[in-house]
Design an enzyme around this catalytic site. Sequence first.
Site, PDB file in Angstrom:
ATOM      1  N   TRP A 102       0.877  -1.174   0.000  1.00 52.63           N
ATOM      2  CA  TRP A 102       0.000   0.000   0.000  1.00 52.63           C
ATOM      3  C   TRP A 102       0.916   1.227   0.000  1.00 52.63           C
ATOM      4  CZ3 TRP A 102      -2.054   2.680   4.850  1.00 52.63           C
ATOM      5  CH2 TRP A 102      -3.120   3.547   4.536  1.00 52.63           C
ATOM      6  N   ASP A 184       0.086  -5.047   9.799  1.00 50.98           N
ATOM      7  CA  ASP A 184      -1.001  -4.193   9.338  1.00 50.98           C
ATOM      8  C   ASP A 184      -2.184  -5.124   9.069  1.00 50.98           C
ATOM      9  OD1 ASP A 184      -1.432  -1.707   6.650  1.00 50.98           O
ATOM     10  OD2 ASP A 184      -2.804  -2.514   8.148  1.00 50.98           O
ATOM     11  N   LYS A 220     -13.105  -1.823   6.790  1.00 50.62           N
ATOM     12  CA  LYS A 220     -13.688  -2.787   5.866  1.00 50.62           C
ATOM     13  C   LYS A 220     -14.568  -3.816   6.555  1.00 50.62           C
ATOM     14  CE  LYS A 220     -10.049  -1.121   3.480  1.00 50.62           C
ATOM     15  NZ  LYS A 220      -9.068  -0.182   4.059  1.00 50.62           N
TER      16      LYS A 220
END
Lengths: 374, 401
Positions: A102, A184, A220
């Site tokens: 990312w 993460d 999410k």
Amino acid sequence: AYRTDEGQPWVLPVVKKVEQLIANDNSLNHEYLPILGLPEFRANASRIALGDDSPAIKENRMGSVQSLGGTGALRIGAEFLRRWYNGNNNTATPVYVSAPSWENHNSVFMDAGFKDIRTYHYWDAAKRGLDLQGLLNDMENAPESSIFILHACAHNPTGTDPTPEQWKQIAAVMKRRSLFPFFDSAYQGFASGSLDKDAWAVRYFVSEGFELFCAQSFSKNFGLYNERVGNLTVVGKDADNVQRVLSQMEKIVRTTWSNPPSQGARIVATTLSSPQLFEEWKGNVKTMADRVLLMRSELRSRLEALGTPGTWNHITEQIGMFSFTGLNPKQVEYMVKEKHIYLMASGRINMCGLTTKNLDYVAKSIHEAVTKIQ
Amino acid sequence: SSWWSHVEMGPPDPILGVTEAFKRDTNSKKMNLGVGAYRDDNGKPYVLNCVRKAEAMIASKKMDKEYLPIGGLADFTRASAELALGENSEVIKSGRFVTVQGISGTGSLRIGANFLQRFFKASRDVYLPKPSWGNHTPIFRDAGMQLQAYRYYDPKTCSLDFSGAMDDISKIPEKSIILLHACAHNPTGVDPRQEQWKELAATVKKRNLLVYFDMAYQGFASGDINRDAWAVRHFIEQGINIVLSQSFAKNMGLYGERAGAFTVICKDAEEAKRVESQLKILIRPMYSNPPVNGARIASMILNTPDLRKEWLVEVKGMADRIISMRNQLVSNLKKEGSSHNWQHITDQIGMFCFTGLKPEQVERLMKEFSVYMTKDGRISVAGVSSGNVGYLAHAIHQVTK
């Protein structure tokens, strides 16, 4: 972000229900949360990541910092590491980010003050899978105490995760070389449909005695994107160490946002602390995960039925929201310009964009792109 | 062994310490005057009616939870800028400004501090009033700036040391950054009069300083949003392109929802676009994009005529209660027979009041009367009610007579 089969954003039914509960509760007000966040949120959020029976919880050697999304959790962790890890204010400690990753990972650690941000091998474009040997070599050669950012599951952007056996190998090298694991975790539950399965790597590292950070996002898996709900879980050797770490993280939080936003944390805390709502939430999460898994298998079977050149098992072997299709930049350009299908130049597609209505069109378009453009 | 063996325990928060001691106290007459949040006349947190209405309206719209843009909710940032600058501001009309949503006052200050660190190359020095809000210093320091001070509060008179401030400010090196509290100075409650603001603006302009306004109490100070924004607007009218941090924590009671904004006034709209792009680059690695809830509520209130009217009445109500408590405290002290001059209590404005009490007197108030405040003698007037103002006056008189 997740989309329904109608291509629409989806507010989870359990979230709607809990928001109504919160709205009807006249005992609630808008007072400041403590600097480290809502206590019920922090405890439950970390419990979700580490597991109810986690040795870190049992031995009282874990702590939590409610943060502004996964990004905020990463940033607080990064700021703390820059000040207190591997010496005092050691901005030279190497930070390793997967290739690719990312894009914001780089910026978070750079803005936190780290001067030496490197990549570690991850995606093998030729075999369209994990470059485990390259990864392990990088860890063998990394200076001791280097920080490694690991994706807990559903690697962004490749969708390619190490298997449990591969994670074991990674952990062994990291332990031997004294490397710091910073996980993460943005897709727990959303990736496989199972909270426990998606947390396997983090829990394994804890069981192996690592001190680690885990930046969690509830954007999410709770669909709470714009409420900015995140949590930094800290696992240490003992309670005393963790307490001192948290006291310093509190100072960092105080000059960044003072105290975190209340709404999203309340929703998550209420949901996770009620057995009934918790089950309902797990069901909602599985709904999202299953739809993505269905789209993966449907896309793959269409491509194989069309006889599209190449192998397409990676579509179903990859996991989570994203898939590295393997399309090259020219093929991507074809998709965008000629077929009006928007994907990244890297060939990354967001599986949430697929619906039963557009599967045929997308599969045919990929077929065209691969056969027409080399 | 642990990676963290050498990590020191962070120092305890002084204000928290006050609250902890208050909680432990069993005296039924105890008063917590350290609290930095508004309380109604029953000592309870106050959720504004316009906030409840806005929340109901928002719920009925059944909106999704998609990410906000990095710069925040546009309806909110535009309304925030108009609230601060005035709708008829030439700055608003010409578009020569950028406003981004921030995490309440702290987050907005921090974005600004980081922005100045990266783009204001002329100086690393930020001049704060003496004293200032305790968190200003670590915010700017963590952003990589250096802290300096200018005289502000005169402990002998419990009011503004105007000549000292003018003297110091006129000597600040050109192109330094000066931070000013727009209204309701925290922690002293001492604000310059309009005539004094005019002189400050002229001096600041002469020294070519970059002005950073912190406005956390618009409406909450005098009860009039335009009056409380007067200094900000005057500086802009004098051609000073300020940067501004706003908070909606107190004036809308949105404390835990973290609604705030950071504004940069630019040369023109094109410059504003470039500044905006850089602010987004700073925000993204901090928390990606801001939380929606507080901004939506504030936006609904500011942009819905009926709600806005109601809000203006409610914020005046809060300000009026504070002013009334100040008046009652002074009159009660007179009734107690105090011979001291307590005029500063009513001269000062906003949530906080620098009583002038000394540490030993503060200690006695705690020990003998269960009245809790910070060691510097600062009280939160929000913690005073018609039910306990008499007791407070009595206690203060006992330790000062």
